[in-house]
Design a protein around this motif. Structure first.
Motif, PDB file in Angstrom:
ATOM      1  N   MET A   1      -5.007 -75.688  11.853  1.00 21.89           N
ATOM      2  CA  MET A   1      -4.035 -75.076  10.969  1.00 21.89           C
ATOM      3  C   MET A   1      -2.948 -74.453  11.825  1.00 21.89           C
ATOM      4  SD  MET A   1      -4.469 -72.022   8.184  1.00 21.89           S
ATOM      5  CE  MET A   1      -5.095 -70.859   9.353  1.00 21.89           C
ATOM      6  N   LEU A   2      -1.719 -74.646  11.429  1.00 26.03           N
ATOM      7  CA  LEU A   2      -0.580 -74.076  12.136  1.00 26.03           C
ATOM      8  C   LEU A   2       0.376 -73.525  11.097  1.00 26.03           C
ATOM      9  CD1 LEU A   2       1.114 -73.677  14.741  1.00 26.03           C
ATOM     10  CD2 LEU A   2       2.047 -75.965  14.324  1.00 26.03           C
ATOM     11  N   GLY A   3       0.770 -72.286  11.267  1.00 20.70           N
ATOM     12  CA  GLY A   3       1.731 -71.675  10.361  1.00 20.70           C
ATOM     13  C   GLY A   3       2.991 -71.322  11.121  1.00 20.70           C
ATOM     14  N   LEU A   4       4.096 -71.920  10.761  1.00 17.95           N
ATOM     15  CA  LEU A   4       5.391 -71.605  11.364  1.00 17.95           C
ATOM     16  C   LEU A   4       6.270 -71.025  10.266  1.00 17.95           C
ATOM     17  CD1 LEU A   4       5.859 -74.876  13.446  1.00 17.95           C
ATOM     18  CD2 LEU A   4       5.050 -72.649  14.249  1.00 17.95           C
ATOM     19  N   PHE A   5       6.608 -69.756  10.406  1.00 16.86           N
ATOM     20  CA  PHE A   5       7.311 -69.054   9.333  1.00 16.86           C
ATOM     21  C   PHE A   5       8.738 -68.686   9.690  1.00 16.86           C
ATOM     22  CE2 PHE A   5       2.764 -68.053   9.294  1.00 16.86           C
ATOM     23  CZ  PHE A   5       2.418 -68.712   8.127  1.00 16.86           C
ATOM     24  N   ARG A   6       9.087 -68.901  10.948  1.00 18.78           N
ATOM     25  CA  ARG A   6      10.413 -68.523  11.418  1.00 18.78           C
ATOM     26  C   ARG A   6      10.685 -69.221  12.738  1.00 18.78           C
ATOM     27  NH1 ARG A   6      13.211 -62.719  11.668  1.00 18.78           N
ATOM     28  NH2 ARG A   6      15.212 -63.665  11.336  1.00 18.78           N
ATOM     29  N   LYS A   7      11.934 -69.474  13.071  1.00 15.56           N
ATOM     30  CA  LYS A   7      12.255 -70.127  14.338  1.00 15.56           C
ATOM     31  C   LYS A   7      12.027 -69.210  15.534  1.00 15.56           C
ATOM     32  CE  LYS A   7      15.577 -73.391  12.461  1.00 15.56           C
ATOM     33  NZ  LYS A   7      16.964 -73.827  12.426  1.00 15.56           N
ATOM     34  N   GLY A   8      12.181 -67.911  15.350  1.00 14.69           N
ATOM     35  CA  GLY A   8      11.977 -66.940  16.425  1.00 14.69           C
ATOM     36  C   GLY A   8      10.912 -65.939  16.015  1.00 14.69           C
ATOM     37  N   ASN A   9      11.015 -64.712  16.524  1.00 14.88           N
ATOM     38  CA  ASN A   9      10.077 -63.660  16.139  1.00 14.88           C
ATOM     39  C   ASN A   9      10.146 -63.425  14.634  1.00 14.88           C
ATOM     40  OD1 ASN A   9       9.317 -63.129  18.806  1.00 14.88           O
ATOM     41  ND2 ASN A   9      10.959 -61.635  19.075  1.00 14.88           N
ATOM     42  N   MET A  10       8.992 -63.180  14.041  1.00 14.62           N
ATOM     43  CA  MET A  10       8.982 -62.827  12.617  1.00 14.62           C
ATOM     44  C   MET A  10       9.595 -61.443  12.449  1.00 14.62           C
ATOM     45  SD  MET A  10       5.300 -64.316  11.378  1.00 14.62           S
ATOM     46  CE  MET A  10       5.486 -63.647   9.732  1.00 14.62           C
ATOM     47  N   SER A  11      10.137 -61.192  11.289  1.00 16.43           N
ATOM     48  CA  SER A  11      10.685 -59.865  10.999  1.00 16.43           C
ATOM     49  C   SER A  11       9.545 -58.859  10.948  1.00 16.43           C
ATOM     50  CB  SER A  11      11.423 -59.870   9.661  1.00 16.43           C
ATOM     51  OG  SER A  11      12.494 -60.785   9.696  1.00 16.43           O
ATOM     52  N   VAL A  12       9.830 -57.619  11.281  1.00 20.15           N
ATOM     53  CA  VAL A  12       8.805 -56.575  11.252  1.00 20.15           C
ATOM     54  C   VAL A  12       8.501 -56.194   9.805  1.00 20.15           C
ATOM     55  CG1 VAL A  12       9.411 -55.694  13.541  1.00 20.15           C
ATOM     56  CG2 VAL A  12      10.519 -54.719  11.521  1.00 20.15           C
ATOM     57  N   TYR A  13       7.346 -55.579   9.600  1.00 13.98           N
ATOM     58  CA  TYR A  13       6.898 -55.225   8.250  1.00 13.98           C
ATOM     59  C   TYR A  13       7.950 -54.396   7.514  1.00 13.98           C
ATOM     60  CZ  TYR A  13       3.869 -53.887   4.422  1.00 13.98           C
ATOM     61  OH  TYR A  13       3.343 -53.721   3.167  1.00 13.98           O
ATOM     62  N   THR A  31      12.700 -65.321   3.868  1.00  9.42           N
ATOM     63  CA  THR A  31      12.294 -64.157   3.085  1.00  9.42           C
ATOM     64  C   THR A  31      10.859 -64.235   2.575  1.00  9.42           C
ATOM     65  OG1 THR A  31      13.217 -65.140   1.089  1.00  9.42           O
ATOM     66  CG2 THR A  31      14.668 -63.689   2.365  1.00  9.42           C
ATOM     67  N   ASP A  32      10.137 -65.290   2.923  1.00  9.68           N
ATOM     68  CA  ASP A  32       8.754 -65.434   2.442  1.00  9.68           C
ATOM     69  C   ASP A  32       7.746 -65.372   3.583  1.00  9.68           C
ATOM     70  OD1 ASP A  32       9.461 -67.840   3.577  1.00  9.68           O
ATOM     71  OD2 ASP A  32       8.574 -69.078   2.002  1.00  9.68           O
ATOM     72  N   GLN A  33       8.045 -64.589   4.616  1.00 12.17           N
ATOM     73  CA  GLN A  33       7.130 -64.457   5.745  1.00 12.17           C
ATOM     74  C   GLN A  33       5.869 -63.700   5.309  1.00 12.17           C
ATOM     75  OE1 GLN A  33       9.332 -63.044   9.350  1.00 12.17           O
ATOM     76  NE2 GLN A  33      11.062 -63.122   7.934  1.00 12.17           N
ATOM     77  N   PRO A  34       4.690 -64.195   5.678  1.00 15.25           N
ATOM     78  CA  PRO A  34       3.459 -63.507   5.294  1.00 15.25           C
ATOM     79  C   PRO A  34       3.230 -62.255   6.137  1.00 15.25           C
ATOM     80  CG  PRO A  34       2.953 -65.396   6.659  1.00 15.25           C
ATOM     81  CD  PRO A  34       4.434 -65.421   6.418  1.00 15.25           C
ATOM     82  N   THR A  35       2.386 -61.368   5.634  1.00 11.99           N
ATOM     83  CA  THR A  35       2.009 -60.182   6.401  1.00 11.99           C
ATOM     84  C   THR A  35       0.936 -60.561   7.413  1.00 11.99           C
ATOM     85  OG1 THR A  35       0.214 -59.535   4.930  1.00 11.99           O
ATOM     86  CG2 THR A  35       2.437 -58.693   4.392  1.00 11.99           C
ATOM     87  N   LEU A  36       0.698 -59.696   8.359  1.00  6.35           N
ATOM     88  CA  LEU A  36      -0.376 -59.907   9.331  1.00  6.35           C
ATOM     89  C   LEU A  36      -1.725 -59.953   8.619  1.00  6.35           C
ATOM     90  CD1 LEU A  36      -0.836 -60.221  12.390  1.00  6.35           C
ATOM     91  CD2 LEU A  36      -1.145 -57.744  12.500  1.00  6.35           C
ATOM     92  N   MET A  37      -1.879 -59.147   7.569  1.00 12.72           N
ATOM     93  CA  MET A  37      -3.122 -59.161   6.792  1.00 12.72           C
ATOM     94  C   MET A  37      -3.341 -60.523   6.138  1.00 12.72           C
ATOM     95  SD  MET A  37      -1.510 -55.952   6.527  1.00 12.72           S
ATOM     96  CE  MET A  37      -0.817 -55.713   4.926  1.00 12.72           C
TER      97      MET A  37
END
Length: 188
Positions: A1-13, A31-37
């Protein structure tokens, strides 16, 4: 499984979840980046299907990244996100007693708690005036952060009585101690 949610660092919480609706100037189009949880929950669901066991490393990397730029709220919101993630992993481990959980940090950033101050009284003050308002740590009031929605995060980063944070290696960097509406470090 691989999750790519952004080209660079994900936005902070703080920018991704707290400031909803998302400010696209800060988080970009992602705008649909998942949380760490959420990412950890999904990883545990998928990896636990392996009958031979698994190794999972979860990192709250932006705690460190935001501390480098001395952005207290963004660093702390990510620390709370990480704490909640650890709580979920501990719950998993309780149901799976053959699970070992290790939590550590790579280093600290000399964050100092200088005291508390009244945010209304601090408006327009900087430098010596603000330091005088904060006064002595021993005379500080308890901060008044509130979590009415029960998500574990303060509802308002600039509560009536707020923690005055300093940084040991640059104590006068933050002129007003209030939350920065935009990140100090670029996230896009």
């Amino acid at each position: 499984m691989l999750g790519l949610f952004r080209k660079g660092n994900m936005s902070v919480y703080y920018d991704r979840e707290y400031t909803k609706p998302n400010n696209t100037d800060i988080v970009g189009k992602d705008t649909d980046q998942p949380t760490l949880m959420e990412m950890t929950d999904t990883a545990l669901q998928v990896l636990s299907q392996n009958k031979n066991g698994f190794f999972l490393m979860v990192e709250g990397a932006s705690i460190d990244k935001q501390a480098h730029s001395m952005d207290f709220e963004r660093s702390v919101w990510d620390a709370i996100e990480f704490d909640q993630t650890v709580g979920r992993v501990k719950a998993y481990a309780k149901e799976h007693p053959d699970t070992l959980v290790i939590v550590t940090s790579d280093h600290g950033h000399s964050l100092t708690l200088n005291g508390t101050y009244n945010t209304e009284a601090a408006k327009g003050k900087t430098g010596d005036e603000l330091r005088e308002l904060i006064g002595k740590y021993a005379d500080s009031k308890f901060p008044t952060y509130v979590d009415e929605d029960g998500d574990g995060f303060p509802d308002n980063p600039d509560s009536e009585w707020k923690i005055a944070v300093g940084w040991g290696y640059m104590p006068d960097n933050n002129e007003n101690y209030l939350a920065n509406p935009v990140p100090i470090s670029p996230t896009i």
